[in-house]
Design a protein around this motif. Structure first.
Motif, PDB file in Angstrom:
ATOM      1  N   HIS A   8       0.846  -1.185   0.000  1.00 10.08           N
ATOM      2  CA  HIS A   8       0.000   0.000   0.000  1.00 10.08           C
ATOM      3  C   HIS A   8       0.886   1.241   0.000  1.00 10.08           C
ATOM      4  N   THR A   9       0.638   2.167  -0.930  1.00  8.71           N
ATOM      5  CA  THR A   9       1.337   3.443  -0.965  1.00  8.71           C
ATOM      6  C   THR A   9       0.530   4.470  -0.185  1.00  8.71           C
ATOM      7  N   HIS A  15       4.436  18.550   2.537  1.00  6.74           N
ATOM      8  CA  HIS A  15       4.797  19.539   1.507  1.00  6.74           C
ATOM      9  C   HIS A  15       3.693  19.747   0.465  1.00  6.74           C
ATOM     10  N   ARG A  16       3.311  18.715  -0.280  1.00  2.00           N
ATOM     11  CA  ARG A  16       2.238  18.827  -1.268  1.00  2.00           C
ATOM     12  C   ARG A  16       1.774  17.406  -1.592  1.00  2.00           C
ATOM     13  N   PRO A  17       0.621  17.259  -2.239  1.00  2.00           N
ATOM     14  CA  PRO A  17       0.173  15.908  -2.612  1.00  2.00           C
ATOM     15  C   PRO A  17       1.179  15.226  -3.540  1.00  2.00           C
ATOM     16  N   ARG A  18       1.323  13.914  -3.354  1.00  2.00           N
ATOM     17  CA  ARG A  18       2.182  13.051  -4.183  1.00  2.00           C
ATOM     18  C   ARG A  18       3.649  13.525  -4.174  1.00  2.00           C
ATOM     19  N   THR A 223      10.683   7.038  -1.958  1.00  3.51           N
ATOM     20  CA  THR A 223       9.806   7.803  -1.079  1.00  3.51           C
ATOM     21  C   THR A 223       9.150   8.955  -1.832  1.00  3.51           C
ATOM     22  N   HIS A 224       9.837   9.492  -2.833  1.00  2.04           N
ATOM     23  CA  HIS A 224       9.317  10.634  -3.609  1.00  2.04           C
ATOM     24  C   HIS A 224       9.166  10.230  -5.075  1.00  2.04           C
ATOM     25  N   PHE A 225       8.142   9.628  -5.730  1.00  2.00           N
ATOM     26  CA  PHE A 225       6.952   9.270  -5.003  1.00  2.00           C
ATOM     27  C   PHE A 225       6.293   8.073  -5.684  1.00  2.00           C
ATOM     28  N   GLY A 226       6.205   6.955  -4.985  1.00  4.74           N
ATOM     29  CA  GLY A 226       5.391   5.855  -5.449  1.00  4.74           C
ATOM     30  C   GLY A 226       6.088   4.883  -6.388  1.00  4.74           C
ATOM     31  N   ARG A 227       5.327   3.904  -6.815  1.00  3.78           N
ATOM     32  CA  ARG A 227       5.809   2.783  -7.624  1.00  3.78           C
ATOM     33  C   ARG A 227       6.302   3.244  -9.000  1.00  3.78           C
ATOM     34  N   ILE A 228       7.488   2.763  -9.406  1.00  2.00           N
ATOM     35  CA  ILE A 228       8.008   3.042 -10.749  1.00  2.00           C
ATOM     36  C   ILE A 228       8.592   1.758 -11.336  1.00  2.00           C
ATOM     37  N   GLU A 229       8.392   1.592 -12.644  1.00  2.00           N
ATOM     38  CA  GLU A 229       8.970   0.470 -13.377  1.00  2.00           C
ATOM     39  C   GLU A 229      10.024   1.023 -14.347  1.00  2.00           C
ATOM     40  N   ASP A 230      10.379   0.254 -15.376  1.00  2.00           N
ATOM     41  CA  ASP A 230      11.398   0.689 -16.337  1.00  2.00           C
ATOM     42  C   ASP A 230      12.703   1.001 -15.606  1.00  2.00           C
ATOM     43  N   VAL A 231      13.074   0.090 -14.721  1.00  2.00           N
ATOM     44  CA  VAL A 231      14.134   0.345 -13.750  1.00  2.00           C
ATOM     45  C   VAL A 231      15.491   0.566 -14.405  1.00  2.00           C
ATOM     46  N   ALA A 232      15.834  -0.227 -15.406  1.00  2.00           N
ATOM     47  CA  ALA A 232      17.159  -0.108 -16.029  1.00  2.00           C
ATOM     48  C   ALA A 232      17.333   1.265 -16.681  1.00  2.00           C
ATOM     49  N   ARG A 233      16.302   1.737 -17.387  1.00  2.00           N
ATOM     50  CA  ARG A 233      16.401   3.067 -18.006  1.00  2.00           C
ATOM     51  C   ARG A 233      16.577   4.150 -16.958  1.00  2.00           C
ATOM     52  N   LEU A 234      15.806   4.057 -15.881  1.00  2.00           N
ATOM     53  CA  LEU A 234      15.872   5.075 -14.839  1.00  2.00           C
ATOM     54  C   LEU A 234      17.238   5.073 -14.147  1.00  2.00           C
ATOM     55  N   ALA A 235      17.807   3.892 -13.942  1.00  2.00           N
ATOM     56  CA  ALA A 235      19.148   3.817 -13.346  1.00  2.00           C
ATOM     57  C   ALA A 235      20.170   4.499 -14.251  1.00  2.00           C
ATOM     58  N   HIS A 236      20.058   4.248 -15.560  1.00  2.00           N
ATOM     59  CA  HIS A 236      20.958   4.896 -16.526  1.00  2.00           C
ATOM     60  C   HIS A 236      20.811   6.415 -16.452  1.00  2.00           C
TER      61      HIS A 236
END
Length: 312
Positions: A8-9, A15-18, A223-236
């Motif tokens: 559960h997120t 500070h502000r929503p999301r 923590t800022h903010f929520g579930r993310i996929e496409d992990v390899a691209r984001l790491a790059h």
């Protein structure tokens, strides 16, 4: 509809929503929180339990990624309402949960007492007998669902990420950057690194991101903010931006207007990358959404520059 893998997120309301998230994991009728926001977030944490049809007595753990106040400021107040729970925290952060006076004094010196009371609330100590110091590799035995704590410095030296093999997910605190849903486009989520004013270490952050990626996670939960996929691209993208931010900092070092030059250059860096990502907002919107983070990133790089000069 039940959340995937019982994750559960929770929007902490900071500070502000999301902007600032905590997480509740539910397994076999038991609960574990990961991070908790501020004192003002505690009602939201308890509401999340009700939504998950759990009582406070059914929570076994509050696991902190690190002790910065937007992640851990409400730990004492929340623990006071979770009679069976243990607090799991990096060994470098444990003393600040048991006696938060230095944490409060340091932040108050920067922001002032009135702002601290307004934004965070007075910090409440956690009894030492309820605190578990999680060394690198420590496994939290949560209702048959082991959660591994991984020492992941770079943003802070008191930082653990939490690896959940059951969902092939990492709860990354601030190590895997910031990814606000406001910047999502057809290309997916956008991400940028986050420093801290006193402990940013780019080499350590590169290594921590690589360590998390080596686990081959399917999902990250920053923590800022929520579930993310496409992990390899984001790491790059994170690796690229860490290097770009360091290059900007080195180029600005020695200038009389160093801080202003850094904030302007970082805003330009993120604006260019956001445009390539397909985000159509303007500079005023970017400043609203990233102004706080640009300021903190500039402070973090300045402290790193000064420390680098002292150690040369």
């Amino acid at each position: 509809m039940q959340p995937e893998h019982g994750i559960h997120t929770i929007d902490t309301g900071f500070h502000r929503p999301r902007f600032d998230a905590a997480y509740l994991l539910v397994e076999n009728g038991r609960g574990a929180f990961i991070d908790c926001g501020t004192n003002h977030s505690v009602p939201r944490m308890l509401d999340a339990l009700k939504h998950a049809q759990l009582e406070p007595e059914q929570v076994d753990f509050l696991i902190l990624t690190h002790v910065h106040l937007d992640h851990a400021g409400g730990a004492g107040e929340l623990m006071a309402r979770l009679p069976q729970a243990k607090l799991v925290v990096h060994p470098r952060g444990a003393r600040h949960m048991i006696d938060p006076s230095k944490l409060w004094a340091g932040a108050s010196a920067v922001y002032g007492e009135a702002v601290m009371e307004r934004d965070y609330g007075r910090l409440r100590p956690v009894p030492s007998e309820r605190v578990i110091e999680a060394e690198d590799g420590y496994v939290v035995e949560f209702a048959g669902r082991p959660l591994m704590c991984l020492d992941t410095p770079g943003h802070a030296r008191h930082h653990n990420a939490v690896w959940d093999p059951h969902s092939r997910s990492c709860f990354t605190g601030d190590t895997f950057g910031l990814s606000y849903r406001d910047f999502d486009t057809e290309a997916g989520p956008f991400i940028l690194p986050t420093t801290s004013p006193v402990q940013f270490d780019p080499e350590a952050l590169h290594a921590s991101i690589a360590r998390l990626l080596a686990l081959q996670p399917q999902v990250m939960y920053p923590t800022h903010f929520g579930r993310i996929e496409d992990v390899a691209r984001l790491a790059h993208d994170l690796h690229e931006q860490i290097d770009a931010m360091v290059a900007i900092a080195l180029a600005c070092d020695g200038r009389d207007d160093r801080h202003q030059a850094l904030t302007e250059a970082f805003a330009e860096l993120y604006a260019r990358r956001l445009a390539r990502h397909g985000w159509t907002g303007n500079r005023a919107q970017l400043q609203t959404l990233l102004g706080v983070d640009i300021e903190l990133n500039a402070q973090g790089l300045e402290v790193w520059l000064d420390r680098r000069q002292r150690e040369a």
